[in-house]
Design a protein around this motif. Sequence first.
Motif, PDB file in Angstrom:
ATOM      1  N   LYS A  25       0.832  -1.214   0.000  1.00  0.00           N
ATOM      2  CA  LYS A  25       0.000   0.000   0.000  1.00  0.00           C
ATOM      3  C   LYS A  25       0.862   1.258   0.000  1.00  0.00           C
ATOM      4  CE  LYS A  25      -2.714  -2.368   3.103  1.00  0.00           C
ATOM      5  NZ  LYS A  25      -2.016  -2.473   4.323  1.00  0.00           N
ATOM      6  N   ASP A  26       2.117   1.102   0.304  1.00  0.00           N
ATOM      7  CA  ASP A  26       3.017   2.240   0.400  1.00  0.00           C
ATOM      8  C   ASP A  26       3.638   2.510  -0.967  1.00  0.00           C
ATOM      9  OD1 ASP A  26       4.673   4.226   1.249  1.00  0.00           O
ATOM     10  OD2 ASP A  26       6.178   2.866   2.070  1.00  0.00           O
ATOM     11  N   ILE A  27       2.920   3.271  -1.774  1.00  0.00           N
ATOM     12  CA  ILE A  27       3.364   3.505  -3.143  1.00  0.00           C
ATOM     13  C   ILE A  27       4.636   4.352  -3.167  1.00  0.00           C
ATOM     14  CG2 ILE A  27       2.721   4.590  -5.322  1.00  0.00           C
ATOM     15  CD1 ILE A  27      -0.216   3.771  -4.476  1.00  0.00           C
ATOM     16  N   ALA A  28       4.747   5.244  -2.197  1.00  0.00           N
ATOM     17  CA  ALA A  28       5.955   6.069  -2.140  1.00  0.00           C
ATOM     18  C   ALA A  28       7.200   5.208  -1.958  1.00  0.00           C
ATOM     19  CB  ALA A  28       5.831   7.077  -0.996  1.00  0.00           C
ATOM     20  N   GLY A  29       7.042   4.110  -1.235  1.00  0.00           N
ATOM     21  CA  GLY A  29       8.171   3.216  -1.036  1.00  0.00           C
ATOM     22  C   GLY A  29       8.470   2.382  -2.267  1.00  0.00           C
ATOM     23  N   LEU A  30       7.415   2.059  -3.009  1.00  0.00           N
ATOM     24  CA  LEU A  30       7.610   1.263  -4.221  1.00  0.00           C
ATOM     25  C   LEU A  30       8.224   2.082  -5.341  1.00  0.00           C
ATOM     26  CD1 LEU A  30       4.194  -0.638  -4.316  1.00  0.00           C
ATOM     27  CD2 LEU A  30       6.346  -1.442  -3.396  1.00  0.00           C
ATOM     28  N   ILE A  40       9.050  -2.553 -13.295  1.00  0.00           N
ATOM     29  CA  ILE A  40       9.990  -2.834 -12.214  1.00  0.00           C
ATOM     30  C   ILE A  40      11.412  -2.659 -12.745  1.00  0.00           C
ATOM     31  CG2 ILE A  40      10.829  -4.576 -10.606  1.00  0.00           C
ATOM     32  CD1 ILE A  40       8.018  -5.828 -10.754  1.00  0.00           C
ATOM     33  N   MET A  41      12.144  -1.794 -12.090  1.00  0.00           N
ATOM     34  CA  MET A  41      13.514  -1.535 -12.527  1.00  0.00           C
ATOM     35  C   MET A  41      14.425  -2.678 -12.089  1.00  0.00           C
ATOM     36  SD  MET A  41      13.910   1.786 -13.726  1.00  0.00           S
ATOM     37  CE  MET A  41      15.234   2.701 -12.955  1.00  0.00           C
ATOM     38  N   PRO A  42      15.357  -3.060 -12.935  1.00  0.00           N
ATOM     39  CA  PRO A  42      16.285  -4.116 -12.529  1.00  0.00           C
ATOM     40  C   PRO A  42      17.233  -3.625 -11.437  1.00  0.00           C
ATOM     41  CG  PRO A  42      16.916  -3.238 -14.647  1.00  0.00           C
ATOM     42  CD  PRO A  42      15.596  -2.611 -14.311  1.00  0.00           C
ATOM     43  N   CYS A  49      19.569  -3.778  -2.805  1.00  0.00           N
ATOM     44  CA  CYS A  49      20.181  -5.043  -2.431  1.00  0.00           C
ATOM     45  C   CYS A  49      19.195  -6.164  -2.771  1.00  0.00           C
ATOM     46  CB  CYS A  49      20.544  -5.066  -0.953  1.00  0.00           C
ATOM     47  SG  CYS A  49      19.149  -5.027   0.157  1.00  0.00           S
ATOM     48  N   LYS A  50      19.680  -7.373  -2.759  1.00  0.00           N
ATOM     49  CA  LYS A  50      18.847  -8.488  -3.222  1.00  0.00           C
ATOM     50  C   LYS A  50      17.606  -8.651  -2.359  1.00  0.00           C
ATOM     51  CE  LYS A  50      19.070 -13.257  -4.593  1.00  0.00           C
ATOM     52  NZ  LYS A  50      19.533 -14.576  -4.189  1.00  0.00           N
ATOM     53  N   LYS A  51      17.800  -8.532  -1.079  1.00  0.00           N
ATOM     54  CA  LYS A  51      16.696  -8.733  -0.145  1.00  0.00           C
ATOM     55  C   LYS A  51      15.568  -7.731  -0.425  1.00  0.00           C
ATOM     56  CE  LYS A  51      16.172  -7.331   4.276  1.00  0.00           C
ATOM     57  NZ  LYS A  51      16.787  -6.887   5.531  1.00  0.00           N
ATOM     58  N   HIS A  52      15.949  -6.463  -0.558  1.00  0.00           N
ATOM     59  CA  HIS A  52      14.930  -5.441  -0.734  1.00  0.00           C
ATOM     60  C   HIS A  52      14.332  -5.478  -2.130  1.00  0.00           C
ATOM     61  CE1 HIS A  52      16.606  -3.355   2.938  1.00  0.00           C
ATOM     62  NE2 HIS A  52      15.317  -3.485   3.163  1.00  0.00           N
ATOM     63  N   GLN A  53      15.122  -5.864  -3.115  1.00  0.00           N
ATOM     64  CA  GLN A  53      14.582  -5.974  -4.475  1.00  0.00           C
ATOM     65  C   GLN A  53      13.483  -7.030  -4.520  1.00  0.00           C
ATOM     66  OE1 GLN A  53      15.304  -4.169  -7.131  1.00  0.00           O
ATOM     67  NE2 GLN A  53      14.174  -5.323  -8.650  1.00  0.00           N
ATOM     68  N   ALA A  59       5.878  -6.753  -3.453  1.00  0.00           N
ATOM     69  CA  ALA A  59       4.957  -5.683  -3.089  1.00  0.00           C
ATOM     70  C   ALA A  59       4.361  -5.033  -4.333  1.00  0.00           C
ATOM     71  CB  ALA A  59       5.690  -4.645  -2.242  1.00  0.00           C
ATOM     72  N   ILE A  60       5.175  -4.855  -5.370  1.00  0.00           N
ATOM     73  CA  ILE A  60       4.683  -4.214  -6.593  1.00  0.00           C
ATOM     74  C   ILE A  60       3.661  -5.108  -7.268  1.00  0.00           C
ATOM     75  CG2 ILE A  60       5.347  -3.573  -8.934  1.00  0.00           C
ATOM     76  CD1 ILE A  60       8.044  -2.596  -7.607  1.00  0.00           C
TER      77      ILE A  60
END
Length: 87
Positions: A25-30, A40-42, A49-53, A59-60
Motif C-alpha cells: 500500500k506504500d506507493i511512495a516506497g515502491l 519494475i527496474m532491474p 540489495c537483493k533482499k529489498h529488491q 509488493a509491486i
Amino acid sequence: MSKERKFKKRHCKYCENKVDYIDYKDIAGLKFTLSERFKIMPRRLTGNCKKHQELATIAIKRARQTALIPYIIDRKNVVDSPFDLIR
Ligand SMILES: [Zn+2]
C-alpha cells in the motif's frame, strides 16, 4: 558503460531508510523500484540489495493486483509525474 556511470552510487534506498518490510500500500516506497512507466527496474539500475529488491517485487506485484498501480501505461497518457494520477 554509460549506464553504469549514471547509476554509479549503488546505495540501497531501502537500507538507507532502514526499511524492514515494504508494504504494497506504500506507493511512495515502491517508487524507488518503479520506472516512470510503472515497470519494475532491474537491480543493476536501482542499486537495491537483493533482499529489498525481492521484497519490492512482491509488493509491486501485489499492488498491481489490487489496482493501486497500473500494469501498463498508455503511450498517450505518459506524463512527467504519473504518481500524481494515483489517488
Ligand atoms: Zn537493502
